[in-house]
Motif scaffolding. Structure first.
Motif, PDB file in Angstrom:
ATOM      1  N   ALA A  31      16.124  22.934 -46.361  1.00 51.91           N
ATOM      2  CA  ALA A  31      16.223  21.891 -45.286  1.00 51.91           C
ATOM      3  C   ALA A  31      15.117  21.706 -44.439  1.00 51.91           C
ATOM      4  O   ALA A  31      14.476  22.557 -43.756  1.00 51.91           O
ATOM      5  CB  ALA A  31      17.527  21.965 -44.599  1.00 51.91           C
ATOM      6  N   VAL A  32      14.510  20.551 -44.389  1.00 52.73           N
ATOM      7  CA  VAL A  32      13.194  20.119 -43.477  1.00 52.73           C
ATOM      8  C   VAL A  32      13.457  18.823 -42.354  1.00 52.73           C
ATOM      9  O   VAL A  32      14.238  17.841 -42.830  1.00 52.73           O
ATOM     10  CB  VAL A  32      12.092  19.848 -44.220  1.00 52.73           C
ATOM     11  N   ASP A  63      37.197  23.759 -46.865  1.00 53.54           N
ATOM     12  CA  ASP A  63      37.972  23.089 -47.900  1.00 53.54           C
ATOM     13  C   ASP A  63      37.269  21.784 -48.254  1.00 53.54           C
ATOM     14  O   ASP A  63      36.117  21.491 -47.583  1.00 53.54           O
ATOM     15  CB  ASP A  63      39.556  23.003 -47.266  1.00 53.54           C
ATOM     16  N   PRO A  64      37.786  21.273 -49.325  1.00 57.14           N
ATOM     17  CA  PRO A  64      37.079  19.915 -49.726  1.00 57.14           C
ATOM     18  C   PRO A  64      36.737  19.088 -48.786  1.00 57.14           C
ATOM     19  O   PRO A  64      35.725  18.290 -48.654  1.00 57.14           O
ATOM     20  CB  PRO A  64      37.759  19.536 -51.023  1.00 57.14           C
ATOM     21  N   ALA A  65      37.571  18.734 -48.075  1.00 54.02           N
ATOM     22  CA  ALA A  65      37.582  17.452 -47.009  1.00 54.02           C
ATOM     23  C   ALA A  65      36.446  17.895 -45.968  1.00 54.02           C
ATOM     24  O   ALA A  65      35.608  17.142 -45.550  1.00 54.02           O
ATOM     25  CB  ALA A  65      38.885  17.370 -46.273  1.00 54.02           C
ATOM     26  N   GLU A  66      36.611  19.226 -45.669  1.00 55.86           N
ATOM     27  CA  GLU A  66      35.461  19.603 -44.850  1.00 55.86           C
ATOM     28  C   GLU A  66      34.056  19.797 -45.365  1.00 55.86           C
ATOM     29  O   GLU A  66      33.094  19.447 -44.756  1.00 55.86           O
ATOM     30  CB  GLU A  66      35.711  21.191 -44.270  1.00 55.86           C
ATOM     31  N   GLN A  67      34.116  19.939 -46.727  1.00 58.66           N
ATOM     32  CA  GLN A  67      32.642  19.701 -47.375  1.00 58.66           C
ATOM     33  C   GLN A  67      32.186  18.540 -47.561  1.00 58.66           C
ATOM     34  O   GLN A  67      31.022  18.151 -47.068  1.00 58.66           O
ATOM     35  CB  GLN A  67      32.828  20.534 -48.925  1.00 58.66           C
ATOM     36  N   GLU A  68      33.123  17.521 -47.610  1.00 61.76           N
ATOM     37  CA  GLU A  68      32.776  16.131 -47.526  1.00 61.76           C
ATOM     38  C   GLU A  68      32.242  15.665 -46.295  1.00 61.76           C
ATOM     39  O   GLU A  68      31.354  15.184 -46.108  1.00 61.76           O
ATOM     40  CB  GLU A  68      33.818  15.180 -47.987  1.00 61.76           C
ATOM     41  N   SER A  69      32.868  16.166 -45.295  1.00 59.70           N
ATOM     42  CA  SER A  69      32.456  15.800 -43.955  1.00 59.70           C
ATOM     43  C   SER A  69      31.140  16.271 -43.600  1.00 59.70           C
ATOM     44  O   SER A  69      30.386  15.706 -42.871  1.00 59.70           O
ATOM     45  CB  SER A  69      33.436  16.476 -43.002  1.00 59.70           C
ATOM     46  N   ALA A  70      31.044  17.605 -44.017  1.00 65.03           N
ATOM     47  CA  ALA A  70      29.589  18.156 -43.849  1.00 65.03           C
ATOM     48  C   ALA A  70      28.446  17.393 -44.289  1.00 65.03           C
ATOM     49  O   ALA A  70      27.328  17.591 -43.734  1.00 65.03           O
ATOM     50  CB  ALA A  70      29.504  19.534 -44.178  1.00 65.03           C
ATOM     51  N   VAL A  71      28.621  17.079 -45.778  1.00 63.33           N
ATOM     52  CA  VAL A  71      27.611  16.480 -46.383  1.00 63.33           C
ATOM     53  C   VAL A  71      27.296  15.281 -45.750  1.00 63.33           C
ATOM     54  O   VAL A  71      26.227  14.551 -45.793  1.00 63.33           O
ATOM     55  CB  VAL A  71      27.969  16.274 -48.022  1.00 63.33           C
ATOM     56  N   LYS A  72      28.427  14.465 -45.411  1.00 62.88           N
ATOM     57  CA  LYS A  72      28.316  13.217 -44.708  1.00 62.88           C
ATOM     58  C   LYS A  72      27.397  12.981 -43.587  1.00 62.88           C
ATOM     59  O   LYS A  72      26.804  12.414 -43.317  1.00 62.88           O
ATOM     60  CB  LYS A  72      29.606  12.519 -44.553  1.00 62.88           C
ATOM     61  N   THR A  73      27.928  14.359 -42.720  1.00 58.51           N
ATOM     62  CA  THR A  73      26.907  14.267 -41.326  1.00 58.51           C
ATOM     63  C   THR A  73      25.863  14.732 -41.685  1.00 58.51           C
ATOM     64  O   THR A  73      24.652  14.230 -41.252  1.00 58.51           O
ATOM     65  CB  THR A  73      27.776  15.693 -40.780  1.00 58.51           C
ATOM     66  N   LEU A  74      25.382  15.653 -42.617  1.00 59.27           N
ATOM     67  CA  LEU A  74      23.855  15.911 -43.078  1.00 59.27           C
ATOM     68  C   LEU A  74      23.169  14.695 -43.323  1.00 59.27           C
ATOM     69  O   LEU A  74      21.997  14.353 -43.223  1.00 59.27           O
ATOM     70  CB  LEU A  74      23.763  16.932 -44.134  1.00 59.27           C
ATOM     71  N   ALA A  75      24.002  13.650 -44.122  1.00 56.41           N
ATOM     72  CA  ALA A  75      23.331  12.432 -44.890  1.00 56.41           C
ATOM     73  C   ALA A  75      23.004  11.605 -43.630  1.00 56.41           C
ATOM     74  O   ALA A  75      21.932  10.802 -43.749  1.00 56.41           O
ATOM     75  CB  ALA A  75      24.321  11.796 -45.774  1.00 56.41           C
ATOM     76  N   ASP A  76      23.618  11.568 -42.284  1.00 52.13           N
ATOM     77  CA  ASP A  76      23.289  10.853 -41.383  1.00 52.13           C
ATOM     78  C   ASP A  76      22.122  11.348 -40.542  1.00 52.13           C
ATOM     79  O   ASP A  76      21.553  10.816 -39.679  1.00 52.13           O
ATOM     80  CB  ASP A  76      24.364  10.603 -40.304  1.00 52.13           C
ATOM     81  N   LEU A  77      21.413  12.731 -40.811  1.00 53.79           N
ATOM     82  CA  LEU A  77      20.583  13.224 -39.956  1.00 53.79           C
ATOM     83  C   LEU A  77      19.348  12.891 -40.512  1.00 53.79           C
ATOM     84  O   LEU A  77      18.912  12.576 -41.880  1.00 53.79           O
ATOM     85  CB  LEU A  77      20.718  14.841 -40.095  1.00 53.79           C
ATOM     86  N   TRP A 161      22.472  26.377 -41.881  1.00 50.49           N
ATOM     87  CA  TRP A 161      23.664  26.019 -42.301  1.00 50.49           C
ATOM     88  C   TRP A 161      23.492  24.569 -42.925  1.00 50.49           C
ATOM     89  O   TRP A 161      24.265  24.335 -43.767  1.00 50.49           O
ATOM     90  CB  TRP A 161      24.450  25.762 -41.193  1.00 50.49           C
ATOM     91  N   ALA A 162      22.255  23.908 -42.705  1.00 46.08           N
ATOM     92  CA  ALA A 162      22.273  22.696 -43.370  1.00 46.08           C
ATOM     93  C   ALA A 162      21.565  23.029 -44.719  1.00 46.08           C
ATOM     94  O   ALA A 162      21.862  22.101 -45.794  1.00 46.08           O
ATOM     95  CB  ALA A 162      20.926  21.742 -42.407  1.00 46.08           C
ATOM     96  N   ALA A 163      20.958  23.945 -44.928  1.00 45.90           N
ATOM     97  CA  ALA A 163      20.408  24.308 -46.310  1.00 45.90           C
ATOM     98  C   ALA A 163      21.540  24.691 -47.033  1.00 45.90           C
ATOM     99  O   ALA A 163      21.709  24.708 -48.248  1.00 45.90           O
ATOM    100  CB  ALA A 163      19.303  25.409 -46.291  1.00 45.90           C
ATOM    101  N   ASP A 164      22.630  25.496 -46.380  1.00 44.81           N
ATOM    102  CA  ASP A 164      23.830  25.975 -47.015  1.00 44.81           C
ATOM    103  C   ASP A 164      24.490  24.719 -47.441  1.00 44.81           C
ATOM    104  O   ASP A 164      25.169  25.037 -48.882  1.00 44.81           O
ATOM    105  CB  ASP A 164      24.577  26.787 -46.095  1.00 44.81           C
ATOM    106  N   ILE A 165      24.717  23.725 -46.817  1.00 48.15           N
ATOM    107  CA  ILE A 165      25.459  22.566 -47.147  1.00 48.15           C
ATOM    108  C   ILE A 165      24.455  21.828 -48.454  1.00 48.15           C
ATOM    109  O   ILE A 165      25.469  21.543 -49.425  1.00 48.15           O
ATOM    110  CB  ILE A 165      25.733  21.542 -46.160  1.00 48.15           C
TER     111      ILE A 165
END
Length: 197
Positions: A31-32, A63-77, A161-165
C-alpha cells in the motif's frame, strides 16, 4: 532515484497465501500513500477496529460485512496498491514463493519511485530472509536507485493493515469471491509471478 531534499516514498506490505499442490498462490501487497496523509490513514485504519480490543486489524478475523466495509473504506483513501501474485505454491514452499513475489514487488515499487518497503515483522530469521531477498533484487534496479526494506510489528503500524486489506481482497478473488477486488479496481496494479516451486 532519490533526489536531495525529497522525502522518500514509502510502501507498506503484507501477505496472504494458500498452499496447495493444485491451486496454491502467494499474494504480497504493498500500500502506497502520500506521506502527508500517513497519519490520517493510520487513524482511519484504527477506527476500522471499532470497539474490539484487538491488537491489529486482520482480514482473516473479520466477517464478510467487516471485510466489505474495510475495502470500501480503503477505496475512499487517496493511495495506490501494487500486488505480486505468485503461483504455484505447493505445500511447504511458501517462503520460496514469498521471495519470488518480494523480488518482483521491489522492482515494481522502484519503478514508481518508492524507496522503502515496510513489511510486517514475522520472526528475526524470516525478516533477515526478506532483507537478503531485497539486497539481491537491488542488483536488477537501475544504477543509483535507492531501495531498502524494514520490518515493523503489525500491531504498531496501522499502515500495514491497509496492505492486509488489499492482500485479503486479492486472495478472495483468487478463491472465487471477486466483489472485494472490484471495489478497489482502479487503485490496484497487479502482476503475476512465476514461482517455479
Amino acid at each position: 532515484m532519490s533526489s536531495v531534499g525529497r522525502i522518500p516514498i514509502c510502501a507498506f506490505g503484507d501477505e496472504s497465501f494458500k498452499e496447495s499442490d493444485v491451486d496454491g498462490f502467494y499474494v504480497l501487497a504493498a500500500a502506497v500513500f502520500d506521506r502527508a496523509v500517513h497519519d490520517d490513514v493510520r487513524t482511519v485504519m484504527s477506527e476500522l477496529r471499532g470497539r474490539r480490543r484487538i491488537p491489529k486489524l486482520h482480514w482473516n478475523e473479520m466477517d464478510p460485512a467487516e471485510q466489505e466495509s474495510a475495502v470500501k473504506t480503503l477505496a475512499d483513501l487517496d493511495g495506490f496498491h501494487l500486488v505480486a501474485v505468485g503461483s504455484p505454491v505447493p505445500r511447504r514452499r511458501q517462503e520460496r514463493a514469498r521471495a519470488c513475489c518480494l523480488r518482483r514487488l521491489v522492482l515494481e515499487l522502484a519503478a514508481f519511485d518508492v524507496e522503502m518497503l515496510v513489511l510486517e515483522s514475522r520472526t528475526a530469521t524470516l525478516d533477515v530472509r526478506d532483507v537478503e531477498t531485497v539486497k539481491g533484487a537491488r542488483f536488477d534496479l537501475p544504477r543509483g536507485t535507492s531501495f531498502r526494506v524494514a520490518h515493523e510489528r503489525g500491531r504498531d503500524e496501522p499502515l500495514l493493515w491497509a496492505a492486509d486489506i488489499v492482500a485479503g481482497a486479492i486472495r478472495a478473488k483468487k478463491d472465487g469471491r471477486p466483489g472485494y477486488r472490484r471495489l478497489i479496481e482502479d487503485l490496484v496494479y497487479e502482476v503475476a509471478v512465476e514461482t517455479n516451486c
